[in-house]
Design an enzyme around this catalytic site. Structure first.
Site, PDB file in Angstrom:
ATOM      1  N   GLY A  44      35.606  46.835  27.673  1.00  0.00           N
ATOM      2  CA  GLY A  44      36.741  46.561  28.317  1.00  0.00           C
ATOM      3  C   GLY A  44      37.736  45.779  27.671  1.00  0.00           C
ATOM      4  O   GLY A  44      38.943  45.738  27.845  1.00  0.00           O
ATOM      5  N   ASP A  95      37.498  42.035  31.316  1.00  0.00           N
ATOM      6  CA  ASP A  95      38.475  43.071  31.526  1.00  0.00           C
ATOM      7  C   ASP A  95      38.921  42.751  33.025  1.00  0.00           C
ATOM      8  O   ASP A  95      40.177  42.628  33.392  1.00  0.00           O
ATOM      9  CB  ASP A  95      38.086  44.377  31.362  1.00  0.00           C
ATOM     10  CG  ASP A  95      36.574  44.896  31.924  1.00  0.00           C
ATOM     11  OD1 ASP A  95      36.265  43.938  32.503  1.00  0.00           O
ATOM     12  OD2 ASP A  95      36.373  46.009  31.539  1.00  0.00           O
ATOM     13  N   ASP A  98      35.997  41.442  39.745  1.00  0.00           N
ATOM     14  CA  ASP A  98      36.411  41.933  41.086  1.00  0.00           C
ATOM     15  C   ASP A  98      35.534  41.090  42.012  1.00  0.00           C
ATOM     16  O   ASP A  98      35.777  39.979  42.443  1.00  0.00           O
ATOM     17  CB  ASP A  98      35.807  43.354  41.153  1.00  0.00           C
ATOM     18  CG  ASP A  98      36.302  44.158  42.317  1.00  0.00           C
ATOM     19  OD1 ASP A  98      37.467  44.158  42.526  1.00  0.00           O
ATOM     20  OD2 ASP A  98      35.346  44.708  42.916  1.00  0.00           O
ATOM     21  N   ARG A 162      41.103  54.497  27.716  1.00  0.00           N
ATOM     22  CA  ARG A 162      40.809  53.060  27.171  1.00  0.00           C
ATOM     23  C   ARG A 162      42.195  53.037  26.349  1.00  0.00           C
ATOM     24  O   ARG A 162      42.659  51.946  25.797  1.00  0.00           O
ATOM     25  CB  ARG A 162      39.698  52.921  26.186  1.00  0.00           C
ATOM     26  CG  ARG A 162      38.364  52.679  27.084  1.00  0.00           C
ATOM     27  CD  ARG A 162      37.340  52.089  26.238  1.00  0.00           C
ATOM     28  NE  ARG A 162      35.985  52.086  26.862  1.00  0.00           N
ATOM     29  CZ  ARG A 162      35.359  51.591  27.702  1.00  0.00           C
ATOM     30  NH1 ARG A 162      35.943  50.311  28.034  1.00  0.00           N
ATOM     31  NH2 ARG A 162      34.085  51.958  28.140  1.00  0.00           N
TER      32      ARG A 162
HETATM   33  P1  IMP Z   1      32.458  42.616  39.478  1.00  0.00           P
HETATM   34  O1  IMP Z   1      31.229  42.428  39.033  1.00  0.00           O
HETATM   35  O2  IMP Z   1      32.656  43.432  40.852  1.00  0.00           O
HETATM   36  O3  IMP Z   1      33.421  41.443  39.477  1.00  0.00           O
HETATM   37  O4  IMP Z   1      33.149  43.963  38.700  1.00  0.00           O
HETATM   38  C1  IMP Z   1      33.465  43.810  37.375  1.00  0.00           C
HETATM   39  C2  IMP Z   1      33.091  44.902  36.355  1.00  0.00           C
HETATM   40  O5  IMP Z   1      33.404  46.172  37.199  1.00  0.00           O
HETATM   41  C3  IMP Z   1      34.248  45.083  35.307  1.00  0.00           C
HETATM   42  O6  IMP Z   1      33.614  44.222  34.012  1.00  0.00           O
HETATM   43  C4  IMP Z   1      34.611  46.396  34.984  1.00  0.00           C
HETATM   44  O7  IMP Z   1      33.533  47.180  34.296  1.00  0.00           O
HETATM   45  C5  IMP Z   1      34.386  46.997  36.532  1.00  0.00           C
HETATM   46  N1  IMP Z   1      35.585  47.301  37.282  1.00  0.00           N
HETATM   47  C6  IMP Z   1      35.687  46.767  38.569  1.00  0.00           C
HETATM   48  N2  IMP Z   1      36.825  47.179  38.906  1.00  0.00           N
HETATM   49  C7  IMP Z   1      37.448  47.844  37.740  1.00  0.00           C
HETATM   50  C8  IMP Z   1      38.750  48.374  37.703  1.00  0.00           C
HETATM   51  O8  IMP Z   1      39.669  48.585  38.525  1.00  0.00           O
HETATM   52  N3  IMP Z   1      38.948  49.266  36.428  1.00  0.00           N
HETATM   53  C9  IMP Z   1      38.000  49.141  35.433  1.00  0.00           C
HETATM   54  N4  IMP Z   1      36.796  48.644  35.545  1.00  0.00           N
HETATM   55  C10 IMP Z   1      36.633  47.818  36.834  1.00  0.00           C
HETATM   56 MG    MG Z   2      33.780  50.318  32.668  1.00  0.00          MG
END
Ligand code: IMP
Ligand code: MG
Length: 175
Positions: A44, A95, A98, A162
């Site tokens: 990403g 990228d 969250d 992408r």
């Molecule tokens: P986390 O572990 O919940 O912080 O999620 C992070 C990962 O989830 C990122 O590295 C992305 O690959 C994916 N991700 C979460 N939200 C999105 C989004 O809105 N668009 C694209 N990828 C996302």
């Molecule tokens: Mg992804």
């Protein structure tokens, strides 16, 4: 691509360009007299990294790290560079941050395995209000307030979008 919906614009190419230049100036100032060891999390951050390395006016190196989710929802390192980071100032590019679970795992791995001199985080999208675990983002480009899944500018939904030049938003959240 024809059967894919065209995502609404969340952040335009011009807005991204301006923000990357801003962040680049901040990183340039913060790393005065030092070399930056940029590490992009695949896949990403490919477009983000390509732009940021041209906005940072410091000597820098580029490496990549890849993680994957296992069937039981754990995160694992899929690919890690062989570079020696012990005396390096690592700037990790992510990228989207969250819940913070992915970043938390990666920073833990880097601190334990690489033992860098310093570690900072730059994120293209930072959804601070969604955190389930603590993690610090030092350079956040965008903090969207709109709900939805962000795609484009390197970010995918099932490997699509992408190459979209702007950051778009899809109504339904997909992972
Ligand atoms: P986390 O572990 O919940 O912080 O999620 C992070 C990962 O989830 C990122 O590295 C992305 O690959 C994916 N991700 C979460 N939200 C999105 C989004 O809105 N668009 C694209 N990828 C996302
Ligand atoms: Mg992804």
């Amino acid at each position: 691509m024809s059967d894919l919906v065209k995502p609404a614009v969340l952040f335009s190419e011009a807005a991204i360009e301006e923000r990357i230049q801003d962040i680049g100036r901040r990183i340039t100032a913060d790393y005065q007299g030092r070399e930056v060891a940029m590490v992009g999390i695949l896949k990403g951050t490919i477009v983000f990294m390509a732009d940021l390395i041209r906005a940072v006016q410091r000597p820098l190196t580029c490496d990549f790290l890849k993680v994957e989710s296992t069937k039981d929802q754990r995160i694992d390192v899929a690919f890690s560079p062989e570079t020696d980071f012990r005396d390096r100032e690592v700037l990790l590019l992510q990228d989207v941050v969250d819940t913070g679970v992915t970043l938390n795992f990666i920073t833990g791995h880097i601190q334990e395995d690489w033992k860098p001199r310093s570690l900072r985080i730059a994120a293209l999208i930072d959804r601070e209000d969604q955190r389930k675990v603590d993690c610090t983002v030092d350079y956040a480009c965008f903090k969207p307030t709109r709900d939805g899944f962000v795609v484009g500018y390197g970010l995918d939904s099932d490997e699509h979008y992408r190459g979209l030049p702007y950051l778009g938003i899809l109504e339904k959240k997909k992972t």
